[in-house]
Scaffold this active site. Sequence first.
Site, PDB file in Angstrom:
ATOM      1  N   ASP A 207      42.818  42.178  36.516  1.00 54.60           N
ATOM      2  CA  ASP A 207      42.210  42.643  35.125  1.00 54.60           C
ATOM      3  C   ASP A 207      41.022  41.810  34.935  1.00 54.60           C
ATOM      4  O   ASP A 207      41.389  40.484  34.690  1.00 54.60           O
ATOM      5  CB  ASP A 207      43.457  42.346  34.278  1.00 54.60           C
ATOM      6  CG  ASP A 207      43.034  43.036  32.965  1.00 54.60           C
ATOM      7  OD1 ASP A 207      42.118  43.649  32.685  1.00 54.60           O
ATOM      8  OD2 ASP A 207      43.918  43.259  32.155  1.00 54.60           O
ATOM      9  N   HIS A 303      41.976  54.435  34.007  1.00 55.91           N
ATOM     10  CA  HIS A 303      41.443  53.392  32.887  1.00 55.91           C
ATOM     11  C   HIS A 303      40.202  52.776  33.399  1.00 55.91           C
ATOM     12  O   HIS A 303      39.231  52.911  32.555  1.00 55.91           O
ATOM     13  CB  HIS A 303      42.608  52.413  32.864  1.00 55.91           C
ATOM     14  CG  HIS A 303      42.116  51.212  31.830  1.00 55.91           C
ATOM     15  ND1 HIS A 303      42.204  51.324  30.607  1.00 55.91           N
ATOM     16  CD2 HIS A 303      41.514  50.008  31.831  1.00 55.91           C
ATOM     17  CE1 HIS A 303      41.900  50.556  29.993  1.00 55.91           C
ATOM     18  NE2 HIS A 303      41.344  49.392  30.742  1.00 55.91           N
TER      19      HIS A 303
END
Length: 361
Positions: A207, A303
Site C-alpha cells: 500500500d 482501486h
Amino acid sequence: VLRAAGRVAGYAATRPEETAALTTVGATEAMFHGKHQPGITTPLQARGHLVAFDLAAGAGRKEAAALLRRWSAVAKELMAGRPAAGGPDGPGHDTGIALDAGPSSLTVTFGFGRTFFARTGLTARLPAALDPLPAFSADALDAGRSNGDLWVQIGADDALVAFHALRALQREVADTARVRWQMNGFNRTPGATARPMTARNLMGQIDGTGNPKPSEEDFDRRVFVPASPGKPQEWMEGGSYAVVRRIRMLLDDWEKLPVDRQERVIGRRKADGAPLSGGTETTEMDLDKAGPDGRLVIPDNAHARISSPEKNGGAAMLRRPFSYHDGIAEDGAPDAGLLFICWQADPFRGFVPVQRKLDRV
C-alpha cells in the site's frame, strides 16, 4: 474527518538503502527544524498516535500560543532523544517512560483544525482549504472521532518512545485544552525486512506504491502550499493539509476471498505489488491492456485504477497511514483497519476528487 494545517520543521523522505539492524533503530534522529514539519515526508514509522484537542472554555489566542510554545520546546527535546524538561509553565520533569532509548526517529507534527481560528479570533486567517469536506454516500462518520481545534501526530520506531511523547505533550496541555479524540496505529518496524519495502496494510496488500515521490518535479506543488503574498493564507506557505480518516476493514470477509479475486479488487498482485498489467511494483499501470477474453486486465472498478492520478485529472496526495487494531467488536470481528492520513497542498484538488470517484463504486 479532521484536516490540519501545519508548518515548522522537516526531515528526509528516504531511508538508507541497506536495512539497519534492529539494535540501531533507536539511534535514528529526525530533524526538528527545517523547511517543513517532520512527519509529512518522513518514512512510515512503526508506531503512531493521533490526538485532537479542543481549547478549554475561556482559552483564546494567548493561551493557545503559550501551549504551542510549550509543545514546541518539548518536541524539540524529545526528537533529539533528550528528556522532556517541559515548557516554561509546564510540569518541569520527565516521566522516565523512554529512559535508555534513543530518539527512534520520533516525529511530532502539529496542526490546526477549522474551529481553531474562531476560538482564537483569527477568522481572517482561515484558509478556504479548511472548508468542510463534502459528504460522501459511503461514509459512516463517527462524530466522536471527528474535528478538533488542535491536532497532533506522533510517530516513532519504538512504541515506548511514541507513548512517552504522547504523555509529555498531554501533560503540557494542563488546563488550556481537553482531548477530543485519540487513535493509535502501527506499521512494520524498520529492519524487519531484508530490504526497504513499501508497507503492507492489514489486507496484506502493498500500500503506497503510487505515492508522489520527492524526486518528482511537481512533488512540492502537490504536497505543500505555494507562496501567496498578501493573501490571508500567506502564513500557510510551505505547510500542508492533512485529511484523516479511520477506515475499518472487514477482514473476515476479505480473507474469505481467493487471492486472485483480492488482486482484481485492488488491481495489483498481492505477492509483490506489481500492477495486473505486468512488470514490477514500480512499473506504470497499463490501464488499457486487455486479456485473452477481451476484458480489461485491471478491472474498471479496481482501486488502483479509480484512484490513479491519470483518472483524476492529475489529483494526487501523499498517503502516510498507520494500521490500527482496537480489539474485537461486538460482532466478533476485529475492529481493525487503516488510519488513513494524506497530505496535500489543497484537499479540494487532492483528496476530494479521488474520494468522489471511489464513492461511486
